[in-house]
Scaffold this motif. Structure first.
Motif, PDB file in Angstrom:
ATOM      1  N   ILE A   1       8.763   3.297   6.107  1.00 50.98           N
ATOM      2  CA  ILE A   1       8.537   1.990   6.729  1.00 50.98           C
ATOM      3  C   ILE A   1       9.336   1.859   8.027  1.00 50.98           C
ATOM      4  CG2 ILE A   1       8.874  -0.495   6.455  1.00 50.98           C
ATOM      5  CD1 ILE A   1       6.538   0.468   4.855  1.00 50.98           C
ATOM      6  N   ASN A   2      10.516   2.448   8.062  1.00 53.28           N
ATOM      7  CA  ASN A   2      11.302   2.430   9.292  1.00 53.28           C
ATOM      8  C   ASN A   2      10.597   3.152  10.423  1.00 53.28           C
ATOM      9  OD1 ASN A   2      13.592   0.900   9.135  1.00 53.28           O
ATOM     10  ND2 ASN A   2      14.758   2.476   8.037  1.00 53.28           N
ATOM     11  N   SER A   3      10.045   4.338  10.112  1.00 49.20           N
ATOM     12  CA  SER A   3       9.396   5.141  11.144  1.00 49.20           C
ATOM     13  C   SER A   3       8.018   4.594  11.506  1.00 49.20           C
ATOM     14  CB  SER A   3       9.257   6.588  10.686  1.00 49.20           C
ATOM     15  OG  SER A   3      10.526   7.175  10.495  1.00 49.20           O
ATOM     16  N   PHE A   4       7.324   4.066  10.506  1.00 47.59           N
ATOM     17  CA  PHE A   4       5.969   3.544  10.738  1.00 47.59           C
ATOM     18  C   PHE A   4       5.900   2.118  10.200  1.00 47.59           C
ATOM     19  CE2 PHE A   4       5.619   8.082   9.284  1.00 47.59           C
ATOM     20  CZ  PHE A   4       5.510   8.653  10.548  1.00 47.59           C
ATOM     21  N   PRO A   5       6.385   1.150  10.972  1.00 43.47           N
ATOM     22  CA  PRO A   5       6.494  -0.223  10.470  1.00 43.47           C
ATOM     23  C   PRO A   5       5.146  -0.916  10.263  1.00 43.47           C
ATOM     24  CG  PRO A   5       7.828   0.126  12.454  1.00 43.47           C
ATOM     25  CD  PRO A   5       6.925   1.300  12.336  1.00 43.47           C
ATOM     26  N   THR A   6       4.109  -0.474  10.981  1.00 45.35           N
ATOM     27  CA  THR A   6       2.807  -1.135  10.842  1.00 45.35           C
ATOM     28  C   THR A   6       1.709  -0.099  10.671  1.00 45.35           C
ATOM     29  OG1 THR A   6       2.233  -1.064  13.190  1.00 45.35           O
ATOM     30  CG2 THR A   6       3.600  -2.926  12.445  1.00 45.35           C
TER      31      THR A   6
ATOM     32  N   TRP B   1       0.838  -1.206   0.000  1.00 43.59           N
ATOM     33  CA  TRP B   1       0.000   0.000   0.000  1.00 43.59           C
ATOM     34  C   TRP B   1       0.871   1.255   0.000  1.00 43.59           C
ATOM     35  CZ3 TRP B   1      -2.342   2.056   5.134  1.00 43.59           C
ATOM     36  CH2 TRP B   1      -3.166   3.169   4.879  1.00 43.59           C
ATOM     37  N   ILE B   2       1.801   1.336   0.953  1.00 47.64           N
ATOM     38  CA  ILE B   2       2.680   2.507   1.033  1.00 47.64           C
ATOM     39  C   ILE B   2       3.412   2.721  -0.285  1.00 47.64           C
ATOM     40  CG2 ILE B   2       4.649   3.547   2.239  1.00 47.64           C
ATOM     41  CD1 ILE B   2       2.074   3.233   3.927  1.00 47.64           C
ATOM     42  N   SER B   3       3.953   1.648  -0.838  1.00 50.78           N
ATOM     43  CA  SER B   3       4.719   1.793  -2.083  1.00 50.78           C
ATOM     44  C   SER B   3       3.818   2.283  -3.216  1.00 50.78           C
ATOM     45  CB  SER B   3       5.378   0.466  -2.455  1.00 50.78           C
ATOM     46  OG  SER B   3       4.432  -0.460  -2.944  1.00 50.78           O
ATOM     47  N   GLU B   4       2.622   1.738  -3.313  1.00 50.41           N
ATOM     48  CA  GLU B   4       1.734   2.124  -4.411  1.00 50.41           C
ATOM     49  C   GLU B   4       1.321   3.592  -4.316  1.00 50.41           C
ATOM     50  OE1 GLU B   4       1.075   0.764  -7.162  1.00 50.41           O
ATOM     51  OE2 GLU B   4       2.089  -1.111  -6.704  1.00 50.41           O
ATOM     52  N   ILE B   5       1.060   4.061  -3.104  1.00 50.60           N
ATOM     53  CA  ILE B   5       0.692   5.474  -2.948  1.00 50.60           C
ATOM     54  C   ILE B   5       1.869   6.361  -3.330  1.00 50.60           C
ATOM     55  CG2 ILE B   5      -0.068   7.258  -1.344  1.00 50.60           C
ATOM     56  CD1 ILE B   5      -2.203   5.169  -1.943  1.00 50.60           C
ATOM     57  N   MET B   6       3.062   5.989  -2.866  1.00 46.00           N
ATOM     58  CA  MET B   6       4.238   6.809  -3.187  1.00 46.00           C
ATOM     59  C   MET B   6       4.528   6.819  -4.679  1.00 46.00           C
ATOM     60  SD  MET B   6       7.019   6.126  -0.180  1.00 46.00           S
ATOM     61  CE  MET B   6       6.792   6.877   1.435  1.00 46.00           C
TER      62      MET B   6
ATOM     63  N   GLN C   1       8.404   8.658  -9.896  1.00 45.75           N
ATOM     64  CA  GLN C   1       9.293   7.647 -10.438  1.00 45.75           C
ATOM     65  C   GLN C   1       9.909   6.775  -9.352  1.00 45.75           C
ATOM     66  OE1 GLN C   1      11.559   8.453 -13.752  1.00 45.75           O
ATOM     67  NE2 GLN C   1      10.487  10.311 -14.342  1.00 45.75           N
ATOM     68  N   VAL C   2      10.230   5.550  -9.752  1.00 49.77           N
ATOM     69  CA  VAL C   2      10.764   4.566  -8.816  1.00 49.77           C
ATOM     70  C   VAL C   2      11.996   5.073  -8.087  1.00 49.77           C
ATOM     71  CG1 VAL C   2      11.951   2.347  -8.704  1.00 49.77           C
ATOM     72  CG2 VAL C   2       9.811   2.539  -9.961  1.00 49.77           C
ATOM     73  N   VAL C   3      12.942   5.669  -8.812  1.00 50.17           N
ATOM     74  CA  VAL C   3      14.185   6.118  -8.184  1.00 50.17           C
ATOM     75  C   VAL C   3      13.919   7.129  -7.070  1.00 50.17           C
ATOM     76  CG1 VAL C   3      15.970   5.708  -9.877  1.00 50.17           C
ATOM     77  CG2 VAL C   3      14.398   7.612 -10.187  1.00 50.17           C
ATOM     78  N   THR C   4      12.913   7.958  -7.267  1.00 53.29           N
ATOM     79  CA  THR C   4      12.584   8.957  -6.261  1.00 53.29           C
ATOM     80  C   THR C   4      11.977   8.299  -5.022  1.00 53.29           C
ATOM     81  OG1 THR C   4      12.051  10.458  -8.061  1.00 53.29           O
ATOM     82  CG2 THR C   4      11.352  11.121  -5.860  1.00 53.29           C
ATOM     83  N   VAL C   5      11.207   7.263  -5.244  1.00 56.29           N
ATOM     84  CA  VAL C   5      10.418   6.673  -4.160  1.00 56.29           C
ATOM     85  C   VAL C   5      11.271   5.866  -3.177  1.00 56.29           C
ATOM     86  CG1 VAL C   5       8.682   4.897  -3.669  1.00 56.29           C
ATOM     87  CG2 VAL C   5       8.213   6.668  -5.368  1.00 56.29           C
ATOM     88  N   ILE C   6      12.281   5.175  -3.683  1.00 53.23           N
ATOM     89  CA  ILE C   6      12.980   4.176  -2.864  1.00 53.23           C
ATOM     90  C   ILE C   6      13.420   4.696  -1.485  1.00 53.23           C
ATOM     91  CG2 ILE C   6      15.058   2.747  -2.741  1.00 53.23           C
ATOM     92  CD1 ILE C   6      14.688   2.126  -5.675  1.00 53.23           C
ATOM     93  N   ASP C   7      14.103   5.833  -1.450  1.00 53.10           N
ATOM     94  CA  ASP C   7      14.558   6.361  -0.153  1.00 53.10           C
ATOM     95  C   ASP C   7      13.390   6.711   0.760  1.00 53.10           C
ATOM     96  OD1 ASP C   7      17.154   6.034  -0.763  1.00 53.10           O
ATOM     97  OD2 ASP C   7      17.536   8.134  -1.313  1.00 53.10           O
ATOM     98  N   TYR C   8      12.373   7.357   0.183  1.00 57.02           N
ATOM     99  CA  TYR C   8      11.202   7.724   0.983  1.00 57.02           C
ATOM    100  C   TYR C   8      10.529   6.482   1.556  1.00 57.02           C
ATOM    101  CZ  TYR C   8      11.200  12.645  -0.471  1.00 57.02           C
ATOM    102  OH  TYR C   8      11.513  13.965  -0.660  1.00 57.02           O
ATOM    103  N   TYR C   9      10.469   5.454   0.738  1.00 56.84           N
ATOM    104  CA  TYR C   9       9.819   4.207   1.165  1.00 56.84           C
ATOM    105  C   TYR C   9      10.534   3.620   2.386  1.00 56.84           C
ATOM    106  CZ  TYR C   9       8.426  -0.703   1.081  1.00 56.84           C
ATOM    107  OH  TYR C   9       7.984  -1.951   1.431  1.00 56.84           O
ATOM    108  N   HIS C  10      11.844   3.515   2.310  1.00 56.70           N
ATOM    109  CA  HIS C  10      12.592   2.938   3.435  1.00 56.70           C
ATOM    110  C   HIS C  10      12.425   3.761   4.703  1.00 56.70           C
ATOM    111  CE1 HIS C  10      14.388  -0.338   1.342  1.00 56.70           C
ATOM    112  NE2 HIS C  10      14.995   0.445   0.450  1.00 56.70           N
ATOM    113  N   ARG C  11      12.521   5.067   4.575  1.00 60.30           N
ATOM    114  CA  ARG C  11      12.385   5.934   5.747  1.00 60.30           C
ATOM    115  C   ARG C  11      10.994   5.814   6.368  1.00 60.30           C
ATOM    116  NH1 ARG C  11      13.750  11.477   3.591  1.00 60.30           N
ATOM    117  NH2 ARG C  11      14.475  10.270   1.811  1.00 60.30           N
TER     118      ARG C  11
END
Length: 347
Positions: A51-56, A29-34, A39-49
């Motif tokens: 999920i790290n801050s909000f794991p569930t 869900w998070i990845s699809e919204i982002m 673009q994928v390259v832009t999303v990757i860092d945001y995605y990790h951060r």
DNA sequence: CAACCGTGGCG
DNA sequence: TCGCCAAGGTT
């Protein structure tokens, strides 16, 4: 079969992306919204951060909206973050924190439309839904020579039906990933790589040299110009911010005190505006400098932005009661639109 | 339905 | 430089 060729291509060419190594609906869900319009390259860092801050889902639901917006800073389309947060709270309140597993209930969540609901349904739950995004429009229109507008309601129907047919009995989660990835890497918008394309023989666009005419889209509307004069009002250790309201760009985000005008204004005239004068009544100021106009382009507006830095002595800072006085070190806690963030990074 | 909503990159 | 595009959705 056409779809097995695309799936075969996918198995050899797919990228290793973080959200492909999971079937956890929250992560997908998070990845699809982002990834919406991003673009994928832009999303990757945001995605990790993120999920790290909000794991569930529960972690996200319990976070403050400001904290969530902060994690979205720089990614754009900020309503995505607000909707995400609202939906997380909704899932906790109504589904005991468990992500819904039916297409209809997924579609009801804020910020999730037909594409995103289909993608989550297929990737996380294996449901048989064809996810049609910009990549799929491009691939299908070229492959089958469909000239209907991809951004018209009529065209969307046509392409959805085509995608449903093409999926046939393929595994939904593989098929969807495959055709989307095929559009992203092989059948690209500009300079598609037709020379080594496995679908050459069946591709309408290739056979008719129509790659650059497809897909077709309705033209964008004209941009409106706006003129922003941002006042960087600061003392030794502090500066002023205000929160933007609803019904305009950058909702709920923070910016400097703003004078907006209908046209470009020179500084000599700006200081005679009502806003300026009411702002600095009884305050000793020193205008330090004014940055040349930069045009910040949004999807529908050109923002002509100038920054004027105004130095104020420490004691006068608390006279600006309608603004938030912020410690310079703590700017990082406030979600800032890109131009403000960039300015502070330089200042 | 058409207008609105960010930002970065590319040719 | 500038228009277009990128894993769209809401009102």
């Amino acid at each position: 079969m056409l779809n097995s060729k695309i799936i075969n291509w996918y198995e050899f060419n797919k990228r290793d992306l973080p959200w492909r190594n999971t079937t956890n609906p929250y992560n997908i869900w998070i990845s699809e919204i982002m990834l919406q319009q991003t673009q994928v390259v832009t999303v990757i860092d945001y995605y990790h951060r993120f999920i790290n801050s909000f794991p569930t889902i529960k972690d996200l639901a319990l976070a403050s909206e400001q904290d969530v917006l902060n994690h979205w800073q720089g990614l754009g389309y900020y309503s995505r973050a607000r909707n995400l947060h609202q939906a997380a709270k909704f899932i906790v309140d109504n589904y005991n924190g468990v992500f819904p597993n039916s297409f209809d209930n997924i579609l009801k969540l804020k910020g999730i439309g037909v594409y995103t609901a289909s993608a989550i349904a297929a990737f996380a739950f294996g449901l048989s839904k064809a996810a049609v995004d910009g990549n799929v429009y491009r691939v299908l229109s070229r492959l089958f020579g469909v000239y209907e507008l991809t951004n018209s309601p009529k065209g969307k129907k046509t392409f959805q039906l085509l995608a449903d047919e093409l999926m046939a009995n393929a595994e939904p989660h593989i098929y969807n990933q495959a055709i989307i990835e095929f559009g992203a890497l092989q059948c690209t918008a500009k300079k598609p790589m037709c020379e080594d394309c496995p679908l050459q023989a069946q591709c309408f666009a290739y056979l008719n040299k129509e790659q650059n005419s497809l897909p077709t889209k309705k033209k964008k509307i004209k941009l409106t110009n706006r003129y922003f004069y941002y006042l960087y009002i600061f003392s030794e250790e502090h500066f002023l911010l205000q929160q933007r309201g609803d019904g305009d760009i950058w909702r709920k985000m923070f910016e400097f005190p703003l004078i907006e005008a209908n046209n470009r204004i020179e500084l000599v005239d700006l200081i005679h505006t009502e806003t300026w004068r009411s702002l600095f009544v009884d305050v000793k100021i020193e205008v330090k400098d004014q940055l040349a106009t930069k045009v910040h382009k949004l999807s529908h507006q050109n923002l002509h932005i100038e920054f004027i830095s105004v130095k104020v002595d420490r004691d006068s800072m608390n006279k600006f009661s309608s603004f938030i006085c912020i410690d310079k070190e703590k700017a990082i806690n406030f979600p800032l639109p890109k131009p403000i963030e960039s300015y502070l990074a330089r200042a």
